[in-house]
Design a protein around this motif. Structure first.
Motif, PDB file in Angstrom:
ATOM      1  N   GLY A  49      -5.469   0.238   7.481  1.00  0.00           N
ATOM      2  CA  GLY A  49      -5.207  -1.198   7.438  1.00  0.00           C
ATOM      3  C   GLY A  49      -5.705  -1.997   8.621  1.00  0.00           C
ATOM      4  O   GLY A  49      -5.395  -3.188   8.723  1.00  0.00           O
ATOM      5  N   GLN A 103      -6.354   3.078   1.381  1.00  0.00           N
ATOM      6  CA  GLN A 103      -5.537   2.007   1.941  1.00  0.00           C
ATOM      7  C   GLN A 103      -4.663   1.325   0.880  1.00  0.00           C
ATOM      8  O   GLN A 103      -3.505   0.986   1.137  1.00  0.00           O
ATOM      9  CB  GLN A 103      -6.456   0.976   2.618  1.00  0.00           C
ATOM     10  N   ASP A 104      -5.205   1.128  -0.331  1.00  0.00           N
ATOM     11  CA  ASP A 104      -4.457   0.480  -1.402  1.00  0.00           C
ATOM     12  C   ASP A 104      -4.876   1.091  -2.740  1.00  0.00           C
ATOM     13  O   ASP A 104      -5.667   0.510  -3.489  1.00  0.00           O
ATOM     14  CB  ASP A 104      -4.731  -1.028  -1.406  1.00  0.00           C
ATOM     15  N   GLY A 106      -3.450   1.485  -5.586  1.00  0.00           N
ATOM     16  CA  GLY A 106      -3.106   0.766  -6.803  1.00  0.00           C
ATOM     17  C   GLY A 106      -4.151  -0.249  -7.215  1.00  0.00           C
ATOM     18  O   GLY A 106      -4.514  -0.370  -8.392  1.00  0.00           O
ATOM     19  N   ASN A 107      -4.674  -0.997  -6.244  1.00  0.00           N
ATOM     20  CA  ASN A 107      -5.661  -2.032  -6.534  1.00  0.00           C
ATOM     21  C   ASN A 107      -7.107  -1.577  -6.346  1.00  0.00           C
ATOM     22  O   ASN A 107      -8.015  -2.105  -7.004  1.00  0.00           O
ATOM     23  CB  ASN A 107      -5.416  -3.254  -5.630  1.00  0.00           C
ATOM     24  N   ASN A 108      -7.319  -0.601  -5.462  1.00  0.00           N
ATOM     25  CA  ASN A 108      -8.687  -0.298  -5.045  1.00  0.00           C
ATOM     26  C   ASN A 108      -9.276   0.991  -5.584  1.00  0.00           C
ATOM     27  O   ASN A 108     -10.498   1.177  -5.524  1.00  0.00           O
ATOM     28  CB  ASN A 108      -8.751  -0.248  -3.511  1.00  0.00           C
ATOM     29  N   GLY A 172      -8.750  -8.248   0.576  1.00  0.00           N
ATOM     30  CA  GLY A 172      -8.133  -8.586  -0.706  1.00  0.00           C
ATOM     31  C   GLY A 172      -9.152  -8.763  -1.825  1.00  0.00           C
ATOM     32  O   GLY A 172      -8.803  -8.689  -3.013  1.00  0.00           O
TER      33      GLY A 172
END
Length: 207
Positions: A49, A103-104, A106-108, A172
């Protein structure tokens, strides 16, 4: 796409810096390894992050990537140097999308997988043609002095680095940027395959 246009602008600066570093005894392979360490550091920073740090380390990695070639040009280009340069570049290109997936997830994760698949396709078309070009004695300096044949494409190093820097600045937006660039890479890979088929097929026919 922009690599050949940017080369005349950045190469004189890199060559001067490379000559200065070579005069101090710093070798091209050492700079390659330092650049790789910076790139992996960027991936670790992004995965945890720390996106701004990742941005800085990506930029430093690319500076090192330019300097190692500049040092080699004023000292001696070697097969080992060329091998390390291209291999560690591909490791770096894979590490950054993976870092965003970690890092993410769920989204990435899914857009990162699509981007990595497109890199695989683009890189395979590029390297496969380079092997055939070497066998046939084909050369080009369109992308500057390189250790292997560089078959140009829509998505090359410049575009990829701009993408990574944008991703680090706007984390984002990673899914949108990844899906968009994956599409560009698949188009680039397809074009490279078509160019390779046409070029090698014509050579086979002429032969």
């Amino acid at each position: 796409m922009f690599d050949a246009r940017i080369r005349p602008v950045i190469d004189p600066v890199l060559n001067r810096l490379g000559a200065l570093l070579a005069a101090t005894g710093i070798g091209a392979n050492g700079v390659t390894l330092i650049g790789f360490a910076l790139g992996i550091g960027a991936a670790i920073a992004i995965a945890t992050g720390h996106f701004l740090l990742g941005f800085v380390l990506i930029a430093l990695n690319r500076i090192a990537d330019g300097l190692d070639g500049a040092i080699a040009r004023v000292t001696r280009k070697t097969d080992l140097g060329g091998y390390l340069d291209i291999s560690l570049d591909f490791f770096f290109y894979g590490a950054i999308p993976l870092a965003f997936a970690i890092q993410d997830p769920g989204n990435n994760a899914l857009p990162a997988a699509a981007l990595l698949c497109s890199f695989y396709a683009n890189g395979s078309a590029f390297l496969a043609f380079a092997i055939m070009a070497e066998r046939r004695g084909l050369t080009t300096d369109h992308q500057g002095s390189k250790s292997l044949y560089y078959l140009g494409g829509l998505a090359e190093g410049t575009e990829t680095i701009v993408l990574f820097l944008l991703m680090a600045l706007l984390p984002g937006w990673f899914p949108v940027l990844a899906w968009g660039f994956a599409a560009v890479c698949f188009v680039s890979a397809s074009a490279r395959v078509l160019i390779g088929v046409k070029s090698l097929g014509q050579k086979d026919h002429d032969g």
